[in-house]
Design a protein around this motif. Structure first.
Motif, PDB file in Angstrom:
ATOM      1  N   VAL A 155       0.866  -1.179   0.000  1.00  0.00           N
ATOM      2  CA  VAL A 155       0.000   0.000   0.000  1.00  0.00           C
ATOM      3  C   VAL A 155       0.901   1.227   0.000  1.00  0.00           C
ATOM      4  O   VAL A 155       1.864   1.299   0.769  1.00  0.00           O
ATOM      5  CB  VAL A 155      -0.946   0.011   1.218  1.00  0.00           C
ATOM      6  N   GLN A 156       0.596   2.171  -0.866  1.00  0.00           N
ATOM      7  CA  GLN A 156       1.468   3.340  -0.995  1.00  0.00           C
ATOM      8  C   GLN A 156       1.542   4.162   0.284  1.00  0.00           C
ATOM      9  O   GLN A 156       0.535   4.373   0.962  1.00  0.00           O
ATOM     10  CB  GLN A 156       0.979   4.228  -2.143  1.00  0.00           C
ATOM     11  N   GLU A 157       2.745   4.624   0.568  1.00  0.00           N
ATOM     12  CA  GLU A 157       2.974   5.531   1.676  1.00  0.00           C
ATOM     13  C   GLU A 157       2.978   6.970   1.174  1.00  0.00           C
ATOM     14  O   GLU A 157       2.944   7.220  -0.032  1.00  0.00           O
ATOM     15  CB  GLU A 157       4.296   5.180   2.358  1.00  0.00           C
ATOM     16  N   THR A 158       3.037   7.907   2.067  1.00  0.00           N
ATOM     17  CA  THR A 158       3.029   9.324   1.703  1.00  0.00           C
ATOM     18  C   THR A 158       4.166   9.627   0.731  1.00  0.00           C
ATOM     19  O   THR A 158       5.320   9.260   0.968  1.00  0.00           O
ATOM     20  CB  THR A 158       3.182  10.200   2.960  1.00  0.00           C
ATOM     21  N   GLY A 159       3.819  10.280  -0.361  1.00  0.00           N
ATOM     22  CA  GLY A 159       4.811  10.662  -1.355  1.00  0.00           C
ATOM     23  C   GLY A 159       5.012   9.647  -2.460  1.00  0.00           C
ATOM     24  O   GLY A 159       5.636   9.960  -3.482  1.00  0.00           O
ATOM     25  N   GLU A 160       4.498   8.435  -2.313  1.00  0.00           N
ATOM     26  CA  GLU A 160       4.638   7.436  -3.373  1.00  0.00           C
ATOM     27  C   GLU A 160       3.706   7.748  -4.534  1.00  0.00           C
ATOM     28  O   GLU A 160       2.580   8.211  -4.334  1.00  0.00           O
ATOM     29  CB  GLU A 160       4.328   6.035  -2.844  1.00  0.00           C
ATOM     30  N   GLU A 161       4.181   7.479  -5.733  1.00  0.00           N
ATOM     31  CA  GLU A 161       3.381   7.698  -6.934  1.00  0.00           C
ATOM     32  C   GLU A 161       3.359   6.427  -7.781  1.00  0.00           C
ATOM     33  O   GLU A 161       4.266   5.603  -7.722  1.00  0.00           O
ATOM     34  CB  GLU A 161       3.959   8.866  -7.753  1.00  0.00           C
ATOM     35  N   TRP A 162       2.270   6.287  -8.563  1.00  0.00           N
ATOM     36  CA  TRP A 162       2.153   5.168  -9.484  1.00  0.00           C
ATOM     37  C   TRP A 162       3.389   5.125 -10.371  1.00  0.00           C
ATOM     38  O   TRP A 162       3.864   6.171 -10.793  1.00  0.00           O
ATOM     39  CB  TRP A 162       0.897   5.360 -10.363  1.00  0.00           C
ATOM     40  N   PRO A 163       3.932   3.925 -10.647  1.00  0.00           N
ATOM     41  CA  PRO A 163       3.419   2.600 -10.291  1.00  0.00           C
ATOM     42  C   PRO A 163       4.032   1.988  -9.043  1.00  0.00           C
ATOM     43  O   PRO A 163       3.907   0.782  -8.828  1.00  0.00           O
ATOM     44  CB  PRO A 163       3.803   1.782 -11.517  1.00  0.00           C
ATOM     45  N   SER A 164       4.705   2.766  -8.228  1.00  0.00           N
ATOM     46  CA  SER A 164       5.291   2.211  -7.014  1.00  0.00           C
ATOM     47  C   SER A 164       4.220   1.559  -6.147  1.00  0.00           C
ATOM     48  O   SER A 164       3.142   2.114  -5.934  1.00  0.00           O
ATOM     49  CB  SER A 164       5.997   3.317  -6.216  1.00  0.00           C
ATOM     50  N   SER A 165       4.513   0.359  -5.660  1.00  0.00           N
ATOM     51  CA  SER A 165       3.628  -0.387  -4.752  1.00  0.00           C
ATOM     52  C   SER A 165       2.267  -0.686  -5.364  1.00  0.00           C
ATOM     53  O   SER A 165       1.274  -0.832  -4.640  1.00  0.00           O
ATOM     54  CB  SER A 165       3.457   0.371  -3.421  1.00  0.00           C
ATOM     55  N   ASN A 166       2.204  -0.788  -6.688  1.00  0.00           N
ATOM     56  CA  ASN A 166       0.957  -1.171  -7.358  1.00  0.00           C
ATOM     57  C   ASN A 166       1.031  -2.637  -7.770  1.00  0.00           C
ATOM     58  O   ASN A 166       2.024  -3.081  -8.345  1.00  0.00           O
ATOM     59  CB  ASN A 166       0.726  -0.315  -8.601  1.00  0.00           C
ATOM     60  N   GLU A 167      -0.039  -3.376  -7.489  1.00  0.00           N
ATOM     61  CA  GLU A 167      -0.187  -4.757  -7.943  1.00  0.00           C
ATOM     62  C   GLU A 167      -1.585  -4.900  -8.543  1.00  0.00           C
ATOM     63  O   GLU A 167      -2.552  -4.459  -7.932  1.00  0.00           O
ATOM     64  CB  GLU A 167      -0.029  -5.765  -6.800  1.00  0.00           C
ATOM     65  N   ASN A 168      -1.671  -5.509  -9.716  1.00  0.00           N
ATOM     66  CA  ASN A 168      -3.014  -5.617 -10.289  1.00  0.00           C
ATOM     67  C   ASN A 168      -3.282  -6.927 -11.012  1.00  0.00           C
ATOM     68  O   ASN A 168      -4.407  -7.172 -11.437  1.00  0.00           O
ATOM     69  CB  ASN A 168      -3.286  -4.459 -11.255  1.00  0.00           C
ATOM     70  N   PHE A 169      -2.261  -7.792 -11.173  1.00  0.00           N
ATOM     71  CA  PHE A 169      -2.479  -9.018 -11.943  1.00  0.00           C
ATOM     72  C   PHE A 169      -1.612 -10.133 -11.389  1.00  0.00           C
ATOM     73  O   PHE A 169      -0.413  -9.952 -11.157  1.00  0.00           O
ATOM     74  CB  PHE A 169      -2.154  -8.775 -13.414  1.00  0.00           C
ATOM     75  N   ILE A 170      -2.226 -11.294 -11.174  1.00  0.00           N
ATOM     76  CA  ILE A 170      -1.514 -12.491 -10.728  1.00  0.00           C
ATOM     77  C   ILE A 170      -1.960 -13.650 -11.600  1.00  0.00           C
ATOM     78  O   ILE A 170      -3.105 -13.687 -12.068  1.00  0.00           O
ATOM     79  CB  ILE A 170      -1.782 -12.759  -9.226  1.00  0.00           C
ATOM     80  N   PHE A 171      -1.028 -14.599 -11.843  1.00  0.00           N
ATOM     81  CA  PHE A 171      -1.307 -15.653 -12.825  1.00  0.00           C
ATOM     82  C   PHE A 171      -0.676 -16.960 -12.376  1.00  0.00           C
ATOM     83  O   PHE A 171       0.378 -16.975 -11.736  1.00  0.00           O
ATOM     84  CB  PHE A 171      -0.738 -15.250 -14.185  1.00  0.00           C
ATOM     85  N   SER A 172      -1.315 -18.063 -12.743  1.00  0.00           N
ATOM     86  CA  SER A 172      -0.769 -19.390 -12.482  1.00  0.00           C
ATOM     87  C   SER A 172      -1.282 -20.376 -13.517  1.00  0.00           C
ATOM     88  O   SER A 172      -2.406 -20.243 -14.006  1.00  0.00           O
ATOM     89  CB  SER A 172      -1.169 -19.867 -11.084  1.00  0.00           C
ATOM     90  N   ASN A 173      -0.463 -21.379 -13.829  1.00  0.00           N
ATOM     91  CA  ASN A 173      -0.907 -22.472 -14.690  1.00  0.00           C
ATOM     92  C   ASN A 173      -1.437 -23.652 -13.891  1.00  0.00           C
ATOM     93  O   ASN A 173      -2.154 -24.491 -14.434  1.00  0.00           O
ATOM     94  CB  ASN A 173       0.248 -22.972 -15.575  1.00  0.00           C
ATOM     95  N   ASP A 174      -1.055 -23.750 -12.608  1.00  0.00           N
ATOM     96  CA  ASP A 174      -1.406 -24.928 -11.825  1.00  0.00           C
ATOM     97  C   ASP A 174      -2.098 -24.608 -10.505  1.00  0.00           C
ATOM     98  O   ASP A 174      -2.333 -25.507  -9.689  1.00  0.00           O
ATOM     99  CB  ASP A 174      -0.157 -25.780 -11.558  1.00  0.00           C
ATOM    100  N   ASP A 175      -2.429 -23.344 -10.282  1.00  0.00           N
ATOM    101  CA  ASP A 175      -3.096 -22.873  -9.071  1.00  0.00           C
ATOM    102  C   ASP A 175      -2.216 -23.010  -7.823  1.00  0.00           C
ATOM    103  O   ASP A 175      -2.692 -22.848  -6.701  1.00  0.00           O
ATOM    104  CB  ASP A 175      -4.431 -23.604  -8.838  1.00  0.00           C
ATOM    105  N   LYS A 176      -0.933 -23.284  -8.006  1.00  0.00           N
ATOM    106  CA  LYS A 176       0.011 -23.382  -6.889  1.00  0.00           C
ATOM    107  C   LYS A 176       1.187 -22.424  -7.062  1.00  0.00           C
ATOM    108  O   LYS A 176       1.585 -21.744  -6.117  1.00  0.00           O
ATOM    109  CB  LYS A 176       0.520 -24.813  -6.750  1.00  0.00           C
ATOM    110  N   ASN A 177       1.750 -22.388  -8.253  1.00  0.00           N
ATOM    111  CA  ASN A 177       2.904 -21.550  -8.548  1.00  0.00           C
ATOM    112  C   ASN A 177       2.434 -20.321  -9.321  1.00  0.00           C
ATOM    113  O   ASN A 177       1.950 -20.442 -10.448  1.00  0.00           O
ATOM    114  CB  ASN A 177       3.924 -22.337  -9.364  1.00  0.00           C
ATOM    115  N   PHE A 178       2.583 -19.151  -8.704  1.00  0.00           N
ATOM    116  CA  PHE A 178       2.038 -17.923  -9.264  1.00  0.00           C
ATOM    117  C   PHE A 178       3.159 -16.963  -9.665  1.00  0.00           C
ATOM    118  O   PHE A 178       4.272 -17.018  -9.133  1.00  0.00           O
ATOM    119  CB  PHE A 178       1.146 -17.219  -8.234  1.00  0.00           C
TER     120      PHE A 178
END
Length: 319
Positions: A155-178
């Motif tokens: 979560v961004q702290e004071t003074g941080e700007e995009w894209p620092s500390s941004n997460e928007n996509f996660i992926f896996s082929n086997d539902d275990k290793n992402f």
């Protein structure tokens, strides 16, 4: 990289957004698709709305994607494949904020997505913050969204700007290793990280290094090919690209990954290309491309597809 495309909408039917689960393989065209074509033109992709970042149910009969119209907040949508045609997309019931980048697990039970909605008890103090959320499939449709743990979501702290500390996509082929991407606070570029699902949370992320000689180049929207032999992702201005956002690919080795290469001229152009994805069986390759009528303004993004074999991945790594 365009901040507006950094996320993905998922399109879902209003009837609880339930995925369609069968074991049948699907052909999305009666013809071979050996050069990129707009996917589901006139239904999923239109000339007035941007669509990007597609994910499919285990059967391939339900498509989730991001959709944005004008300056409205993008939403996660769903469309179902029936009798050779895609149904009119509808907003998923849980998509109530600026939501994007859907990924449905292989068992069809969990859908991950990026959202600007605030995480309870973790207020952002920066200028633009996205995090990864998930919903679970229940007997009554999708559950209430919950944010992933802080081992993934910064979560961004004071003074941080995009894209620092941004997460928007996660992926896996086997539902275990992402894999997912983020710019860790204090670093200078978005990088790809691996993590494992374990006991309801995730292990400490590990960075994938060495894809480019210089770590300054952003890497985002990363996926594995269906067979796990290739890592495909976006970068902007990196060596081997054509210009702007392009798609890159690395091949798996005994010790990691090769250096990344541009995925080829069938995909990468002087326009912007983003959001590489594969069909569940690996037959089709999907990506998003922007078309601009005014070079000074954002254009319309559409999802394109072709058969993966046309890209000749093996030939890219012969030398």
């Amino acid at each position: 990289m365009n901040k507006q495309i950094f996320g993905i909408f998922i399109i879902t039917v209003f009837t609880q957004c339930s995925p369609v689960i069968t074991k049948n393989k699907i052909n999305y065209s009666s013809n071979e698709i050996l050069t990129p074509e707009i996917f589901a033109a006139g239904t999923i992709c239109t000339t007035s709305e941007s669509v990007f970042d597609i994910s499919f149910s285990p059967t391939g009969k339900t498509a989730y994607f991001t959709k944005r119209k004008g300056n409205e907040k993008q939403k996660i949508m769903q469309s179902n494949y029936k009798n050779g045609n895609w149904t009119t997309p509808e907003i998923c019931t849980f998509s109530t904020d600026r939501d994007e980048t859907p990924f449905l697990t292989g068992d069809g039970k969990t859908l991950y997505f990026g959202s600007q909605r605030p995480i309870p008890n973790r207020p952002t103090k920066g200028n633009f913050d996205m995090n990864i959320w998930k919903v679970e499939q229940t007997a009554n449709g999708w559950s209430i969204p919950t944010a992933l743990q802080d081992i993934i979501n910064q979560v961004q702290e004071t003074g941080e700007e995009w894209p620092s500390s941004n997460e928007n996509f996660i992926f896996s082929n086997d539902d275990k290793n992402f894999i997912y991407t983020t710019m860790v606070r204090g670093s200078k570029s978005i990088q790809i990280y691996t993590t494992k699902a374990l006991n309801g949370t995730f292990t400490r992320p590990q960075k994938i290094s060495g894809l480019f000689d210089d770590e300054k180049y952003w890497k985002y929207s990363a996926v594995y090919s269906a067979d796990g032999n290739y890592l495909v992702f976006n970068s902007s201005g990196a060596p081997g690209g054509v210009g702007g956002e392009d798609i890159f690919i690395a091949k798996k080795t005994a010790t990691g990954w090769t250096k990344a290469k541009g995925i080829g001229s069938l995909i990468n152009t002087t326009a912007e290309e983003s959001s590489p994805r594969f069909s569940r069986d690996g037959k089709y390759f999907f990506f998003s491309r922007e078309k601009r009528t005014n070079p000074e303004m954002d254009g319309i993004w559409s999802i394109y597809y072709l058969e993966t074999k046309a890209l000749k991945f093996n030939e890219l790594f012969k030398n």
